[in-house]
Design an enzyme around this catalytic site. Structure first.
Site, PDB file in Angstrom:
ATOM      1  N   LYS A 107       0.814  -1.213   0.000  1.00  0.00           N
ATOM      2  CA  LYS A 107       0.000   0.000   0.000  1.00  0.00           C
ATOM      3  C   LYS A 107       0.852   1.269   0.000  1.00  0.00           C
ATOM      4  O   LYS A 107       0.361   2.347  -0.274  1.00  0.00           O
ATOM      5  CB  LYS A 107      -0.980  -0.017   1.176  1.00  0.00           C
TER       6      LYS A 107
HETATM    7  C1  LIG Z   1      -4.568  -4.477   1.456  1.00  0.00           C
HETATM    8  C2  LIG Z   1      -3.846  -5.765   1.452  1.00  0.00           C
HETATM    9  C3  LIG Z   1      -4.211  -6.833   0.599  1.00  0.00           C
HETATM   10  C4  LIG Z   1      -5.411  -6.755  -0.304  1.00  0.00           C
HETATM   11  O1  LIG Z   1      -5.228  -5.900  -1.394  1.00  0.00           O
HETATM   12  P1  LIG Z   1      -6.486  -5.387  -2.215  1.00  0.00           P
HETATM   13  O2  LIG Z   1      -5.961  -4.337  -3.119  1.00  0.00           O
HETATM   14  O3  LIG Z   1      -7.452  -4.840  -1.210  1.00  0.00           O
HETATM   15  O4  LIG Z   1      -7.037  -6.567  -2.946  1.00  0.00           O
HETATM   16  C5  LIG Z   1      -3.448  -7.985   0.605  1.00  0.00           C
HETATM   17  N1  LIG Z   1      -2.396  -8.114   1.438  1.00  0.00           N
HETATM   18  C6  LIG Z   1      -2.024  -7.118   2.266  1.00  0.00           C
HETATM   19  C7  LIG Z   1      -0.872  -7.355   3.155  1.00  0.00           C
HETATM   20  C8  LIG Z   1      -2.716  -5.916   2.301  1.00  0.00           C
HETATM   21  O5  LIG Z   1      -2.351  -4.947   3.145  1.00  0.00           O
END
Ligand SMILES: *Cc1c(COP(=O)(O)O)cnc(C)c1O
Length: 435
Positions: A107
């Site tokens: 993210k």
């Molecule tokens: C947010 C997140 C996901 C999921 O990603 P999306 O874009 O919501 O599908 C998977 N793994 C981790 C560690 C995350 O923080």
């Protein structure tokens, strides 16, 4: 770059407007009016370029004149200042590590790019930009560290008390400067509801310039395409021409960015969407019926999403044609027992410690390979560093984790947090009296 709403294709807004609003008023999602194609020559020679060079070319192709070339270069240089290496655990098992940014999760790509784009667009304004965000763990850390020190912005993060891991909490509460953390005595849904109410509060909106750091913001989607191209570049250097990407999916933003990259010309053989028990999309692709369910709690809690908000965007990319979607997306679903076993197996087979989300992706990539032997490179995405999920990992394996640089220092930092009950008036009072 002009964008329409998935609920109204006649609408046109500028990139800037889409960034600040996150969502159109009709509650659709913003989509680019045209999906530009990358220069084939660039793709043919992509292995010669760095992550930042690739990121610039893609962002520039998508955004166009809305951000002048030199400004965009600066934004990329500042935002994408960490690596996304493809590592080979075995000759046919490769992992794309997306956790080398400041919050140790993928993210960071979205949050850092969005923060700088928002800072850039609001530089000329006098009024402070107030970013409100509710988090169940990973989003908040990425947003906090992404906006830390970005001029003209202030971030207020709400998280559920006692429901985030230690590393996550420290990443939320030890920043100071323009970042404030509020610990809510409730659930993530309570936090989300408080933030939603604030956005709809006229009085508050008259006094503060509120914006969200929502995961469906177009400025979070764009930078998530960068690492798909960069992974392809790294595999191409090894002689691979087509790739199968396996993506651990919750809100389907990550895989949505991969599909956007595919639509821009990235040669992808298949996307494998790996989910935990929250399997709304896998069920949809089987039955043709979209039936969201309340989320259930799992070990891979960043994927505990019962109604993935980015799915609308993915459907829009493929003209809502379920047959087209099925051609490019394969899904697999795993329960906690399987996730646990996979983390153990990854450790014992490869000495690789994976977070639970990553372990689910590995399982799905193995399953796909078993069912589709063929000539392609296969990469699963590692979305977070395992140190963020101590409760999901066995003690034996957790003790072997090598902490990323900076993680030890978190403990020594000053923790600053405001505690609130689930009480909208108290939250509003805080926002109005701490300007
Ligand atoms: C947010 C997140 C996901 C999921 O990603 P999306 O874009 O919501 O599908 C998977 N793994 C981790 C560690 C995350 O923080």
């Amino acid at each position: 770059m002009k964008l329409y709403s998935t609920n109204n294709k006649a609408l046109r807004v500028s990139f800037k407007e889409a960034v600040f609003n996150s969502l159109p008023e009709d509650k659709g999602l913003y989509m680019p009016e045209v999906i530009p194609q990358l220069d084939p020559l660039f793709l043919r020679n992509i292995q010669q370029y760095s992550l930042q060079e690739i990121a610039f070319t893609i962002a520039n192709t998508l955004i166009g004149a809305d951000i002048p070339v030199n400004d965009l270069k600066k934004i990329i240089k500042d935002a994408i200042d960490f690596d996304a290496p493809v590592k080979f655990l075995a000759a046919d098992t490769a992992v794309l590590e997306l956790f080398h940014g400041p919050s140790y999760a993928f993210k960071d790509f979205g949050a850092r790019f969005m923060s700088r784009v928002m800072g850039y667009f609001s530089a000329a304004d006098d009024q402070l930009l107030d970013v409100l965000v509710a988090t169940s763990g990973d989003t908040g850390g990425a947003v906090a560290l992404g906006f830390l020190g970005v001029e003209g912005t202030r971030v207020t993060i709400l998280y559920p008390k006692g429901k985030v891991s230690e590393v996550q909490e420290l990443q939320l509460t030890t920043n100071g400067q323009n970042i404030r953390a509020i610990e809510v005595d409730g659930t993530f849904d309570d936090c989300q509801a408080l933030v939603k109410r604030a956005f709809n509060d006229q009085e508050l909106n008259q006094q503060l310039r509120l914006t969200s750091a929502n995961s469906i913001n177009i400025a979070r989607l764009i930078p998530q395409t960068f690492y798909y191209f960069y992974a392809y570049a790294q595999l191409k250097a090894q002689g691979v021409d087509r790739v199968v990407f396996t993506v651990p999916s919750g809100n389907f933003g990550n895989i949505g960015a991969g599909l956007l990259a595919f639509k821009m010309g990235l040669p992808v053989e298949q996307f494998v969407a790996a989910t935990n028990a929250n399997d709304t999309v896998p069920r949809f692709l089987k039955s043709g019926h979209y039936e969201p369910k309340p989320s259930v709690q799992t070990l891979a809690n960043a994927m505990d999403v019962g109604d993935p908000s980015n799915w609308v965007r993915i459907q829009d990319l493929f003209g809502k044609d379920i047959e087209e979607l099925k051609k490019i997306i394969t899904t697999y679903t795993y329960q906690d027992q399987e996730t646990k076993a996979a983390m153990e197996q990854l450790y014992h087979s490869y000495h690789y410690i994976a977070c639970p989300h990553t372990a689910i992706a590995w399982l799905a990539s193995q399953a796909y390979k078993g069912e589709h032997p063929g000539q392609y490179g296969s990469v699963f995405l590692s979305t977070a560093h395992p140190c963020k999920f101590p409760d999901a990992i066995s003690e034996e394996v957790f003790a072997k984790i090598k902490l990323p640089a900076g993680a030890e220092k978190l403990d020594a930092k000053n923790k600053e947090v405001v505690a609130l009950a689930v009480d909208y008036d108290a939250f509003k009072h805080y926002l109005l009296n701490h300007k």
